[in-house]
Design a protein around this motif. Structure first.
Motif, PDB file in Angstrom:
ATOM      1  N   CYS A  57       0.909  -1.105  -0.029  1.00  0.00           N
ATOM      2  CA  CYS A  57      -0.067   0.033  -0.062  1.00  0.00           C
ATOM      3  C   CYS A  57       0.837   1.089   0.154  1.00  0.00           C
ATOM      4  CB  CYS A  57      -0.901   0.131   1.439  1.00  0.00           C
ATOM      5  SG  CYS A  57      -1.967   1.402   1.374  1.00  0.00           S
ATOM      6  N   ALA A  58       2.015   1.174   0.928  1.00  0.00           N
ATOM      7  CA  ALA A  58       2.934   2.315   0.908  1.00  0.00           C
ATOM      8  C   ALA A  58       3.420   2.482  -0.620  1.00  0.00           C
ATOM      9  CB  ALA A  58       3.880   2.186   2.069  1.00  0.00           C
ATOM     10  N   ASP A  59       3.912   1.315  -0.819  1.00  0.00           N
ATOM     11  CA  ASP A  59       4.549   1.427  -2.349  1.00  0.00           C
ATOM     12  C   ASP A  59       3.547   1.893  -3.417  1.00  0.00           C
ATOM     13  OD1 ASP A  59       6.988   0.524  -2.197  1.00  0.00           O
ATOM     14  OD2 ASP A  59       6.726  -1.015  -3.264  1.00  0.00           O
ATOM     15  N   LEU A  60       2.362   1.663  -3.455  1.00  0.00           N
ATOM     16  CA  LEU A  60       1.385   2.139  -4.293  1.00  0.00           C
ATOM     17  C   LEU A  60       1.003   3.676  -4.071  1.00  0.00           C
ATOM     18  CD1 LEU A  60      -0.690   1.383  -6.500  1.00  0.00           C
ATOM     19  CD2 LEU A  60      -2.213   0.752  -4.693  1.00  0.00           C
ATOM     20  N   CYS A  61       1.050   4.079  -2.979  1.00  0.00           N
ATOM     21  CA  CYS A  61       1.014   5.492  -2.766  1.00  0.00           C
ATOM     22  C   CYS A  61       2.024   6.317  -3.292  1.00  0.00           C
ATOM     23  CB  CYS A  61       0.702   5.669  -1.211  1.00  0.00           C
ATOM     24  SG  CYS A  61      -0.616   5.177  -0.506  1.00  0.00           S
ATOM     25  N   LEU A  62       3.263   5.806  -3.120  1.00  0.00           N
ATOM     26  CA  LEU A  62       4.413   6.318  -3.494  1.00  0.00           C
ATOM     27  C   LEU A  62       4.119   6.397  -5.180  1.00  0.00           C
ATOM     28  CD1 LEU A  62       7.146   7.826  -3.214  1.00  0.00           C
ATOM     29  CD2 LEU A  62       8.111   5.566  -3.308  1.00  0.00           C
ATOM     30  N   ARG A  63       3.900   5.172  -5.763  1.00  0.00           N
ATOM     31  CA  ARG A  63       4.085   5.421  -7.301  1.00  0.00           C
ATOM     32  C   ARG A  63       3.055   6.317  -7.796  1.00  0.00           C
ATOM     33  NH1 ARG A  63       8.187   3.084  -6.430  1.00  0.00           N
ATOM     34  NH2 ARG A  63       8.284   1.139  -6.212  1.00  0.00           N
ATOM     35  N   LEU A  64       1.884   6.371  -7.198  1.00  0.00           N
ATOM     36  CA  LEU A  64       0.727   7.162  -7.617  1.00  0.00           C
ATOM     37  C   LEU A  64       1.120   8.531  -7.426  1.00  0.00           C
ATOM     38  CD1 LEU A  64      -2.548   5.196  -6.293  1.00  0.00           C
ATOM     39  CD2 LEU A  64      -1.534   5.346  -8.497  1.00  0.00           C
ATOM     40  N   LEU A  65       1.631   8.736  -6.413  1.00  0.00           N
ATOM     41  CA  LEU A  65       2.048  10.181  -5.947  1.00  0.00           C
ATOM     42  C   LEU A  65       2.880  10.619  -7.245  1.00  0.00           C
ATOM     43  CD1 LEU A  65       0.749  12.021  -4.076  1.00  0.00           C
ATOM     44  CD2 LEU A  65       2.548  11.676  -2.608  1.00  0.00           C
ATOM     45  N   ARG A  66       3.819   9.674  -7.462  1.00  0.00           N
ATOM     46  CA  ARG A  66       5.075  10.113  -8.372  1.00  0.00           C
ATOM     47  C   ARG A  66       4.345  10.482  -9.627  1.00  0.00           C
ATOM     48  NH1 ARG A  66       9.360   6.172 -10.985  1.00  0.00           N
ATOM     49  NH2 ARG A  66       8.067   6.784 -12.898  1.00  0.00           N
ATOM     50  N   HIS A  67       3.414   9.663 -10.017  1.00  0.00           N
ATOM     51  CA  HIS A  67       2.654   9.824 -11.503  1.00  0.00           C
ATOM     52  C   HIS A  67       1.838  11.094 -11.373  1.00  0.00           C
ATOM     53  CE1 HIS A  67       4.869   6.627 -13.735  1.00  0.00           C
ATOM     54  NE2 HIS A  67       4.332   5.723 -12.618  1.00  0.00           N
ATOM     55  N   CYS A  68       1.259  11.241 -10.156  1.00  0.00           N
ATOM     56  CA  CYS A  68       0.530  12.598 -10.032  1.00  0.00           C
ATOM     57  C   CYS A  68       1.229  13.831 -10.452  1.00  0.00           C
ATOM     58  CB  CYS A  68       0.018  12.696  -8.589  1.00  0.00           C
ATOM     59  SG  CYS A  68      -1.509  11.622  -8.291  1.00  0.00           S
ATOM     60  N   SER A  69       2.779  13.697 -10.436  1.00  0.00           N
ATOM     61  CA  SER A  69       3.332  14.965 -10.427  1.00  0.00           C
ATOM     62  C   SER A  69       4.040  14.735 -11.899  1.00  0.00           C
ATOM     63  CB  SER A  69       4.526  15.224  -9.540  1.00  0.00           C
ATOM     64  OG  SER A  69       5.452  13.988  -9.889  1.00  0.00           O
ATOM     65  N   SER A  70       3.385  14.046 -12.684  1.00  0.00           N
ATOM     66  CA  SER A  70       3.955  13.813 -14.296  1.00  0.00           C
ATOM     67  C   SER A  70       3.533  14.837 -15.151  1.00  0.00           C
ATOM     68  CB  SER A  70       3.335  12.768 -14.866  1.00  0.00           C
ATOM     69  OG  SER A  70       3.312  12.583 -16.202  1.00  0.00           O
ATOM     70  N   SER A  71       4.845  15.051 -15.966  1.00  0.00           N
ATOM     71  CA  SER A  71       4.382  16.353 -16.801  1.00  0.00           C
ATOM     72  C   SER A  71       3.375  16.186 -17.930  1.00  0.00           C
ATOM     73  CB  SER A  71       5.698  16.616 -17.681  1.00  0.00           C
ATOM     74  OG  SER A  71       6.163  15.503 -18.057  1.00  0.00           O
ATOM     75  N   ILE A  72       2.766  14.778 -17.917  1.00  0.00           N
ATOM     76  CA  ILE A  72       1.943  14.511 -19.105  1.00  0.00           C
ATOM     77  C   ILE A  72       0.412  14.471 -18.234  1.00  0.00           C
ATOM     78  CG2 ILE A  72       1.402  12.679 -20.733  1.00  0.00           C
ATOM     79  CD1 ILE A  72       4.226  11.934 -20.870  1.00  0.00           C
ATOM     80  N   SER A  73      -0.342  15.212 -19.362  1.00  0.00           N
ATOM     81  CA  SER A  73      -1.607  15.188 -18.281  1.00  0.00           C
ATOM     82  C   SER A  73      -2.503  13.850 -18.042  1.00  0.00           C
ATOM     83  CB  SER A  73      -2.491  16.543 -18.890  1.00  0.00           C
ATOM     84  OG  SER A  73      -2.825  15.990 -20.446  1.00  0.00           O
ATOM     85  N   THR A  74      -2.357  13.047 -19.135  1.00  0.00           N
ATOM     86  CA  THR A  74      -3.274  11.821 -19.160  1.00  0.00           C
ATOM     87  C   THR A  74      -2.797  10.876 -17.947  1.00  0.00           C
ATOM     88  OG1 THR A  74      -1.868  10.911 -20.863  1.00  0.00           O
ATOM     89  CG2 THR A  74      -3.782  11.837 -21.495  1.00  0.00           C
ATOM     90  N   ILE A  75      -1.555  11.083 -17.983  1.00  0.00           N
ATOM     91  CA  ILE A  75      -0.992  10.048 -16.591  1.00  0.00           C
ATOM     92  C   ILE A  75      -1.393  10.671 -15.423  1.00  0.00           C
ATOM     93  CG2 ILE A  75       1.342   9.376 -15.494  1.00  0.00           C
ATOM     94  CD1 ILE A  75       2.555   9.249 -18.380  1.00  0.00           C
ATOM     95  N   ARG A  76      -1.403  12.109 -15.398  1.00  0.00           N
ATOM     96  CA  ARG A  76      -1.957  12.842 -13.843  1.00  0.00           C
ATOM     97  C   ARG A  76      -3.273  12.392 -13.729  1.00  0.00           C
ATOM     98  NH1 ARG A  76       0.911  17.140 -16.078  1.00  0.00           N
ATOM     99  NH2 ARG A  76      -1.150  18.336 -16.329  1.00  0.00           N
ATOM    100  N   SER A  77      -3.888  12.705 -14.784  1.00  0.00           N
ATOM    101  CA  SER A  77      -5.445  12.159 -14.637  1.00  0.00           C
ATOM    102  C   SER A  77      -5.667  10.900 -13.997  1.00  0.00           C
ATOM    103  CB  SER A  77      -6.178  12.270 -15.796  1.00  0.00           C
ATOM    104  OG  SER A  77      -6.072  13.628 -16.641  1.00  0.00           O
ATOM    105  N   HIS A  78      -5.019   9.880 -14.661  1.00  0.00           N
ATOM    106  CA  HIS A  78      -5.189   8.437 -14.441  1.00  0.00           C
ATOM    107  C   HIS A  78      -4.866   8.293 -13.030  1.00  0.00           C
ATOM    108  CE1 HIS A  78      -7.018   6.290 -17.502  1.00  0.00           C
ATOM    109  NE2 HIS A  78      -6.572   7.284 -18.265  1.00  0.00           N
ATOM    110  N   ALA A  79      -3.581   8.737 -12.658  1.00  0.00           N
ATOM    111  CA  ALA A  79      -3.022   8.634 -11.225  1.00  0.00           C
ATOM    112  C   ALA A  79      -3.893   9.273 -10.246  1.00  0.00           C
ATOM    113  CB  ALA A  79      -1.471   9.165 -11.185  1.00  0.00           C
ATOM    114  N   SER A  80      -4.352  10.425 -10.423  1.00  0.00           N
ATOM    115  CA  SER A  80      -5.060  11.241  -9.236  1.00  0.00           C
ATOM    116  C   SER A  80      -6.300  10.227  -9.215  1.00  0.00           C
ATOM    117  CB  SER A  80      -5.591  12.479  -9.775  1.00  0.00           C
ATOM    118  OG  SER A  80      -4.403  13.288 -10.668  1.00  0.00           O
TER     119      SER A  80
END
Length: 1871
Positions: free
Chosen positions: A1552-1575
């Motif tokens: 769960c901790a790992d997943l949160c870290l990955r999601l948060l990392r992709h939330c800061s992505s420069s590509i909007s589609t990735i951010r949408s899905h990660a959020s």
């Protein structure tokens, strides 16, 4: 389980097997282990065949009949059977260079000429395997082909490539700074700034329907559809083929036999100009090689005279033919060298006076003085005119010069070459004196270099040059011979040339020299035939000049050429009485003795008729013993008779005009008969000259014969030297070949006696002569053997199949001919080394088989056999097994029986008896008569009822023979053309076929000794001949569509089996001695079997393959080091599997039937405890995924391939390590070929093909511990660990380790190590057998291909059968694949490219660094792999080799040394391919994970598997992924969480901790589609966490911790993007109607604001690095933001303490440590109730009342007993003690001694409880110190402490801000 696992059925019995036994003994109770040990190979009691032994193949032909396919048509239908048009026999007309083909005009030709002409004109007979190009041998994954397949790839978007360029990025950053300045404008530490900032942010697009409650099945279905759309069909198009040399199975189509040309040079003669122009001058050009002392071309005659000059000769010259007007010529030079000269000779009309006198005017008169010498010139002109009128048909030598050809070529190519050979140095031109004297060689040249220095003799690429030759040498009348010329030429190359001292004739000859164009227009061959592209016959032609190569050229004749060159050399009339001084020789070619019998076959020179009847030599004035330099070229008639001869007539020419004196007086005669004993007469002759005309019938005799009554010059001594040279593709000019052809033709014509040489051969002697002439072929010269190779082999083959009948006796020549063929082929092989392909096949022989060879056939005179009696004894035509050998007879003249026993003899009384006896032996049934074998004929061997007598006779006979048709003309076969298919119906009646392949197989099987050795050396030749013969036989008998079982007689199949078996035996027994020969033999045998699969009964061919395998296997058991033999077997298998119908041969449509025995397999008996399968395992499915007996039998070739793979990759396979790459490449190559094969593009068919490779998954699962560890490049995660055997029970079969994989800020967990083998714990001894990265990568791409294309339902069924252990193994593999195919990024490609430039010694190291990235962990990995190599035992030579190779596999491209710098486009292209590969590979992994999830969701043991699935997902999120993949990945992750929420929140908490870290990392992505899905994923995660327990403390805490980790570690982190994602999450919370009435939206808002504040503060921290006060302020705020994450808060408090200590702010540091201790105490009191411990933070309020902030009372607080919470080392009793001790020390250093006492008050009870007297004594000592410090202070101390009390309140009770202002306050009070 006493058996060993199938993998371990070892090649040599090793200790490993013992280890295996012990283990199986220990774990005999564990069914899962048992099952796993047998992951390949089904442990049924009766049906197990160890992998090292070949299984019996299925009878393919029977199987296809008994298992018809249900589908009538459609794509699957084509998989079942070979296509009907698989093999075609094509008669393709040969290309003819000339407009009309070169054939003689005569209609009557002798048999030999006829055979030659046929051989040069008949169509090529080519057998075409129509789909051959689709087999792996012809279907290489070449770069061009890859590019073709890569067209239209979408560009994948990767965040790593999207880094904004500097400027815009900077602007953005400034903008962000301006925005975040609002923090300073708002009250510090308040939420306001966060809210303010977030309100201003824009959210990303929301995902539609995200918040709807959709059933999981539907979500899965949608995800699946989206994942499957727009996928790249061909995985291998994105993956380069492994780097290997030319693949073993590649067989190139041989070149079409064609006429030989050397390097071609075009010489154009532009002008010839003398100082005076008074008469015509005639020129000729030829090439000479000084070193070889040889003229290497015929003469080229050209005429550059003006029309006026030509007019002077009009009376003597007939009108000129256009062919004689050529001024340009193409010379061919096969062996260019520094010794080649272009010699130009000039002649003029004969005149009175010697050459010196005639040349004088040319030397003395100058053009400039023309007016001055006008009268003299007029006189000269009129003299010349007179001579032309009178002597116009005679010539005299005049002048010559030579050009050193290589000088021209090299200087035209470059003027700056410094090679010693080339005579041109910078700036200065050396060369022949004539060229240099007036620096007269002017050329259109520049200083550019065009040819390479070492290639000084290359004539194909120099720059054209125009030469002006200014000086000619006068011819010396007594030095005209070639010998003199060679001396002059050699002298020319010396600096002090004698020639230089001579006075030259000045003139200007301009010529152009250039490389000849590929297809020049208007060209004539040496025979004056027009070469194709001759648009207009009126254009001045270019002549091709015939080459006389300096050394032998070995090329078979392919065109008719029959030329004779006559070179009169010298005459000695010194002793002849009478006047004979101005001598010319008239040369004529006569067909009879009458003067009118001269033939017009002498080629004209220049400006004359095309052919003439006579030629005259040039006259040397007043010389009784002249030399000549003439060349007379004759077109020989095709058929010569005894009357053809050359006649030489010698004339004295009177130059002065006298009364009654004839112009020419005959002064002698001599001749050369053209044939001597039937052979063309050529060579050097020294002939006597007769003074009188020869008598009648002279032409059949030689002039050496003293004819009575004739007068001879000089007493019949030889006085005339002449050389005769033939260039002919009719006359062999080799006595041995001549004799052989003559004998064979005599048989054909049936003309006896035969005259050969001086012998007359009678019919009764013919047999011995024929045999001796066949064996004498060995003595013939190699050059004529090669020239007549096609005809020679045709004739020998004919003798094999059609032994002649001589004098009523059958003469068996099969053996002799076979021997002769074997020896000729070996001679070619040994002597023409450079002419072989990679398999040692000589190109000349290969093209003979491919294009020329055809079955000998005849046109019988009578269409069917007449009646015959049944009686007659069969005493010479029987066979041991002749019941199945058909006979065919032609009654006309039957002398046709061929037997293989050379000693057999028998004399039938008459042809009729012979015929009757044979027909008697076979019965009269027509169906078996061979002549009738048309489409309706019965199959071979159908012999209804042979008579009893004959059967007995057959049984009695001990000889094997084959009987054949005979026709009225023996050997007519090769004269008639084969009928084409069109006229076949009419011809069939007349056609009878001879079975060459049967005879060949028979001869080969029975041969022995040297012959057998010769045949083995060149086995490929006989194999290919046999196959072509078989195909032709089937074609002409309309049997290409016949059932395969009936195509060939059993006897022939027995011979083939015997042959294959003995040859396999040779391979096995000789592989150590004759390595090279055995390699060739092995590949030849494999190609043969590959070919047989196309024409024979395929089940039979499989059995041959099995027999080869058996021989190898039995040998392997006894070998200490098996790798060489196994390597040969791999080559063998790879070639067989390169068959274009490999897939069909594997019966892809057959469903495996369970083994015959009904006994249950052990694994199914115990399967209730295996993972989660039903009680009765689905045997069929298991068989499909294991190398079970049914699998190996029905998918025979695929079974062999996968078995080899399994055996070689087995970790216990001793000595086979070096073959890893080879066997993996074989599999890779096959799959890659299937992938690109247009026949299998349909997904349904691809699934069938993939089914043949299902066991590959199991095999690769077995190798997990040996695979190269690609995950080591990721420093974030190790690889999932496989637990050692002794952990099984405690772990309950689960493989998922219970430790966190990565240290998240503040928590420290040791790095994971590489997993060992699950069975044998990983020991250092095993290290060196791990595979190279390249091999591992190839294996993994193969695995992905199978997973991508296999049928999902089949996979799902199999997964159901797998144990937990095995499924986890599979997940391990997928985990590895994720790292293996990670996208490297454009920057890496660019970096690699720039590195390629630096040619430094440590090139490899640098490239590795570039490829692996220069991040620490990656360098570490390279270092580690090197270290490992150094440690690896040197015993494994292979190990070191394989690992030491520079790892190309990590790059995705091949290192191309020639082309250093890649263009921008190429780098883009590489990145595009790599991106697509990464995306496709990960999507395949995702597909597989989905199948696993569906499989396990219904079972009890799903948790451990799902944990593994999650691990792979997380690993893929951690890698560099494309936007496309991440969208699908997040969709899968959301579905997984929604199906199994408890998985994350209760079991896999570290994930769960790992997943949160990955999601948060992709939330800061420069590509909007990735951010949408990660959020969206992050929001749903919170929502699901809340729904489980109305609280999402866990996710809150993990997200907060992740943010800290992310912000702390990420270099290129962008807060603006993360702010957008936070805003998106906020938006979801606001729009979530379902949870609107709960506390959820507020909690989300709190969390988001808190995260945002931490974010802003952290970003500001980076900005305020230089402002300590501000930094501490921010750190305090961040620590406050982590109120709900004890671990992180503790970390930040310690960070603050550290910062204070650095600046010597000890009091502040101490306060931070007290807060830390209070936090720890708070959580310890929740964990354990111990009286002596402090009761939470209340205990510390005496030190500072602010400590109460640390109390854990909010509803967000996570209980400390949860996984991963408070797991740091400080959350223990000793941790607390440590913190307190640090705090006391800091207070002490700050001089705040009262506080020291307060701290110790908390510590003392703990030590007392632990009875730690030592510690207590130390503490009391410290307390004593502190109190005495207080006491010893001066009285001022009270005042200070009086001030301190209120200050401390000020300092520590600052409400909420907690900003440390004490330093300035204290100071102020003290003042």
């Amino acid at each position: 389980m006493a058996e060993r696992r199938a993998f371990a059925q070892k090649i040599s019995r090793t200790v490993a097997a013992e280890v295996r036994k012990q283990i199986s003994g220990q774990y005999s109770g564990s069914p899962q282990l048992l099952k796993n040990l047998n992951i390949v190979g089904n442990i049924s009691h009766h049906t197990t065949v160890p992998l090292t032994e070949a299984v019996d193949p299925v009878d393919l032909e029977d199987y296809l009949i008994t298992h018809p396919l249900a589908v009538d048509s459609g794509p699957l239908r084509d998989l079942v059977e070979f296509p009907p048009d698989d093999i075609e026999v094509v008669y393709s007309p040969r290309d003819c260079r000339t407009l009309v083909s070169a054939v003689p005009e005569e209609s009557e030709m002798d048999p030999h000429v006829r055979d030659c002409i046929r051989s040069y004109t008949e169509d090529w007979a080519i057998v075409i395997r129509k789909y051959h190009k689709l087999g792996t041998g012809f279907n290489p994954n070449t770069l061009d082909k890859q590019k073709e397949r890569q067209k239209g790839l979408p560009r994948q978007v990767f965040e790593s490539d999207e880094a904004p360029d500097g400027n815009s990025y900077q602007d953005e950053q400034d903008d962000l700074k301006r925005r975040s300045m609002s923090i300073d404008d708002t009250p510090r530490g308040s939420w306001a700034c966060s809210i303010f900032d977030l309100k201003n942010s824009l959210p990303d697009a929301l995902l539609p329907n995200l918040l709807d409650r959709t059933p999981n099945e539907e979500i899965d279905h949608q995800n699946d559809d989206q994942r499957k759309s727009n996928r790249h069909k061909e995985l291998f198009a994105l993956h380069p083929s492994p780097d290997e040399e030319e693949p073993i199975e590649r067989l190139s189509v041989p070149d079409v036999p064609k006429e030989h040309f050397g390097q071609r040079l075009l010489v154009k003669c532009l002008s010839l100009k003398f100082e005076i122009e008074i008469e015509p001058i005639f020129a000729s050009l030829a090439l000479y090689d000084v070193k070889e002392k040889k003229k290497i071309s015929e003469n080229f005659y050209f005429d550059l005279n003006s029309e006026q000059m030509k007019g002077l000769l009009r009376p003597h010259v007939p009108p000129a033919a256009i062919t004689t007007l050529a001024r340009s010529a193409i010379f061919s030079i096969t062996y260019p060298s520094q010794d080649v000269f272009l010699v130009i000779k000039l002649e003029k009309v004969l005149q009175q006076g010697d050459i010196g006198e005639c040349a004088e005017p040319y030397m003395i008169f100058k053009e400039a003085d023309a007016t001055k010498n006008k009268e003299k010139l007029e006189k000269l002109k009129s003299q010349a005119d007179q001579f032309c009128q009178r002597l116009g048909k005679y010539r005299m030598p005049f002048a010559w010069t030579a050009i050193h050809l290589m000088n021209i070529v090299s200087s035209a190519g470059s003027l700056e070459r410094d090679s010693t050979e080339v005579e041109i140095s910078t700036g200065e031109r050396k060369g022949s004196w004539s060229e240099r004297r007036n620096s007269s060689l002017v050329g259109r040249r520049s200083l550019e270099r065009t040819t390479s220095g070492d290639d000084a003799c290359n004539l194909t690429s120099f720059r054209p040059a125009t030469l002006t030759v200014a000086n000619f040498f006068k011819q010396e009348g007594d030095r005209l011979s070639d010998e003199d010329l060679y001396k002059f030429l050699a002298d020319m190359r010396r600096p002090s040339s004698v020639l230089r001292r001579l006075r030259p004739i000045t003139a200007q000859l301009k010529i152009d020299i250039s490389p000849a164009p590929e297809n020049p227009h208007y060209c004539l061959t040496p025979e004056l035939l027009q070469v194709k592209l001759y648009p207009d016959s009126r254009v001045r032609p270019t002549r091709e000049i015939l080459e006389f190569p300096a050394r032998d050229v070995y090329v078979p004749n392919t065109t008719y050429r029959n030329l004779l060159y006559i070179y009169p050399q010298s005459l000695n009339f010194a002793n002849r009485q009478g006047s004979a001084r101005n001598i010319t020789v008239k040369v004529q070619f006569m067909y009879g003795e009458d003067p009118s019998n001269a033939m017009p076959v002498i080629f004209g020179k220049s400006s004359c008729s095309e052919f003439s009847k006579e030629a005259y030599t040039a006259v040397v004035y007043h010389n009784r013993s002249p030399d000549f330099h003439e060349e007379v070229k004759v077109k020989l008639p095709a058929t010569l008779t005894d009357h053809h001869h050359l006649l030489f007539t010698f004339y004295h020419v009177s130059c002065q005009q006298k009364q009654n004196t004839p112009l020419e007086t005959p002064v002698g005669y001599t001749w050369i008969p053209m044939l001597q004993n039937g052979r063309l007469k050529t060579g050097q002759f020294c002939l006597p000259v007769s003074l009188e005309k020869p008598p009648q019938a002279y032409s059949v005799l030689s002039p050496e014969v003293p004819l009575p009554g004739m007068k001879w010059v000089d007493n019949h001594k030889g006085v005339f030297n002449v050389e005769v040279v033939a260039v002919s593709s009719i006359h062999t000019q080799d006595p041995y070949l001549d004799k052989f052809f003559a004998l064979v033709n005599a048989l054909d014509e049936h003309m006896f006696p035969v005259r050969i040489g001086d012998m007359r051969i009678m019919e009764n002697n013919l047999e011995n002569e024929l045999k001796s002439s066949i064996s004498a072929l060995n003595s013939s010269q190699l050059e004529p053997v090669v020239r007549f190779l096609h005809l020679l082999l045709d004739k020998l083959i004919l003798l094999v199949v059609r032994p002649p009948v001589i004098a009523g006796q059958i003469v068996n020549l099969g053996q002799a001919s076979f021997e002769a063929m074997a020896s000729i082929i070996n001679r070619l092989h040994k002597n023409l080394e450079g002419n072989h392909d990679q398999h040692g096949r000589n190109n000349l022989l290969a093209s003979y088989i491919y294009y020329v060879f055809r079955l000998p056939n005849t046109y019988p005179n009578s269409p069917s056999p007449g009646p015959g009696g049944l009686g007659g004894s069969v005493h010479y035509a029987t066979m041991a097994r002749s019941a199945v050998r058909p006979a065919s007879l032609n009654l006309n003249r039957s002398r046709s029986l061929s037997n293989s026993n050379p000693d057999i003899s028998g004399t039938p009384t008459s042809p009729d008896d012979e015929v009757r006896s044979i027909i008697g032996s076979k019965g009269l049934d027509r169906s078996n008569s061979w002549v009738n074998t048309g489409p309706k004929a019965a199959p071979w061997g159908s012999n209804p009822s042979p008579s009893t007598e004959s059967t007995q006779a057959m049984d009695r006979s001990c000889n094997r023979m084959s009987s054949h048709t005979e026709t009225s003309s023996f050997l007519q076969t090769l004269t008639g053309r084969l009928p084409t298919k069109k006229g076949k119906e009419d011809e069939l009646e007349k056609l009878s076929l001879l079975l060459f392949h049967e005879e060949l197989a028979l001869q080969w099987v029975v041969c022995s000794g040297g012959v057998r050795e010769s045949a083995l050396q060149q086995a490929w030749f006989f194999f290919e001949l046999m196959v072509k013969s078989m195909v032709h036989h089937l074609y002409f008998n309309d049997k290409l569509d016949a059932p395969r079982k009936t195509r060939f007689p059993e006897r022939f199949m027995d011979d083939i089996a015997a042959l294959v078996s003995t040859i396999a035996g040779d391979v096995v027994s000789r592989f150590q001695k004759d390595t090279e020969m055995v390699e060739r033999l092995n590949t030849s045998l494999a190609f043969f079997l590959n070919d047989l699969l196309s024409v024979m009964d395929r089940g039979f061919v499989f059995s041959l393959i099995k027999s080869c395998y058996k021989q190898v296997s039995s040998k392997l058991y006894s070998l200490p080091n098996p790798s060489v033999l196994v390597s040969l077997r791999l080559d063998f298998l790879r070639i067989i599997c390169s068959h274009e119908h490999y897939v069909t041969l594997n019966l892809p449509c057959s469903l495996l039937t369970p083994p015959a025995s009904p006994s249950p397999s052990v694994s199914s008996a115990t399967s209730q405890s295996s993972g989660f399968s039903t009680n009765v395992q689905d045997q069929k499915i298991a068989n499909m995924f294991e190398l079970s007996l049914p699998f190996r039998q029905q998918h025979y070739l695929a079974g062999l391939v996968l078995t080899e793979l399994a055996l070689i990759l087995d970790p216990d396979a001793e000595g086979l390590f070096g073959l890893h790459k080879k066997v993996i490449n074989m599999v890779h190559n096959l799959l890659s070929s299937h992938d690109s094969d247009p026949r299998y593009s349909d997904p349904q068919i691809k699934a069938r093909v993939a089914m043949l490779y299902l066991p590959l998954i199991g095999i690769i699962m077995e190798t997990v511990p040996q695979l190269y560890d690609f995950t080591e490049t990721h420093n974030q995660r190790g690889r999932p660990i496989c637990i050692a055997p002794d952990d099984y029970d405690s772990e309950g079969g689960s493989m998922i380790s219970q430790t966190v994989a990565m240290a998240i800020a503040g928590t420290s967990v040791p790095q994971l190590t590489r997993p060992g083998s699950f069975l044998l714990t990983s020991t250092s001894g095993r290290q060196h057998t791990s595979f190279s990265a390249e091999s591992s990568r190839s294996l993994l791409i193969c695995l992905l291909w199978v997973l991508k294309n296999a049928d999902e339902t089949v996979l799902q069924k199999w997964f159901t059968d797998l144990s937990v252990l095995q499924l986890n193994r599979l997940l391990d593999l997928l985990y590895l694949c994720v790292s293996c195919f990670e996208y490297k990024g454009k920057k890496v490609f660019e970096r690699m490219n720039s590195l390629t430039f630096k040619k430094s010694k440590d090139m490899r190291a640098k490239l590795e660094e570039a490829i692996l990235g220069s991040i620490g962990a990656r360098q570490e990995m390279v270092r580690r792999s090197r270290g490992q190599l150094e440690r690896s035992p040197s015993g494994s030579a292979f190990g070191s080799q394989e690992n030491l190779r520079w790892r190309k596999d990590m790059t995705h491209w091949r290192q191309n040394t020639e082309k250093l710098d890649k263009s921008r486009a190429e780098i883009e292209h590489e990145a595009l391919i790599d991106g697509n590969l990464a995306t496709e590979a990960n999507l395949i992994i995702l597909d597989t994970l989905e199948i696993v999830v569906q499989t396990v969701s219904v079972t009890e043991s799903k948790e451990s598997i799902l944990g593994g699935v999650l691990k792979v997902l997380l690993q893929s999120m951690a890698c560099n992924q494309s936007a496309v993949y991440l969208q699908h990945c997040f969709a899968t992750q959301r579905a997984l969480v929604s199906k199994f929420p408890e998985l994350l929140f209760e079991e896999e908490t570290e994930q769960c901790a790992d997943l949160c870290l990955r999601l948060l990392r992709h939330c800061s992505s420069s590509i909007s589609t990735i951010r949408s899905h990660a959020s969206a994923s992050l929001y749903l995660l919170m929502r699901q966490n809340f729904e489980i327990g109305n609280n999402f403390a866990r996710v809150k805490m993990q997200v907060t911790m992740s943010l800290s980790s992310l912000v702390g570690t990420s270099q290129n982190f962008n807060e603006e993007f993360l702010r957008r994602s936070l805003k998106t999450i906020l938006t979801y919370a606001e729009e979530d109607l379902e949870l609107r009435d709960t506390t959820f939206p507020d909690q989300v808002q709190d969390l988001v604001f808190n995260l945002h504040m931490i974010l802003s503060d952290t970003v500001k921290m980076k900005e305020h690095q230089e402002d300590p006060e501000m930094l501490i302020d921010l750190m305090y705020r961040i620590a406050k933001g982590y109120q709900t994450s004890p671990d992180l808060r503790l970390t930040w408090l310690q960070n603050m303490a550290g910062k204070h200590s650095e600046r010597s702010n000890h009091a502040e540091a101490a306060q931070c440590l007290v807060h830390s201790a209070a936090l720890v105490a708070e959580y310890l009191s929740m964990l354990e109730d111990r009286k002596y411990l402090p009761v939470g933070c209340v205990t510390f309020q005496n030190i500072s009342s602010n400590v109460l902030e640390e109390s854990a009372v909010s509803d967000d607080v996570v209980s400390p007993d949860e996984e991963g919470i408070c797991s740091g080392k400080y959350f223990t009793e000793s941790g607390l003690v440590g913190l307190l001790e640090q705090a006391a020390a800091s207070f002490s250093m700050a001089g705040m001694y009262e506080a020291v006492n307060e701290v110790y008050k908390v510590l003392i009870p703990i030590h007392e409880a632990n009875r730690d007297a030592k510690k207590l004594s130390t503490i009391h000592g410290k307390l004593q110190e502190a109190f005495s410090k207080i006491v010893h202070q001066s009285t001022g101390w009270e005042m200070v402490s009086g001030c301190l009390a209120p200050i401390s309140v000020l300092v520590f009770m600052e409400p909420g801000s907690g900003i440390w202002m004490n330093r300035s306050l204290c100071t102020r009070s003290l003042q």
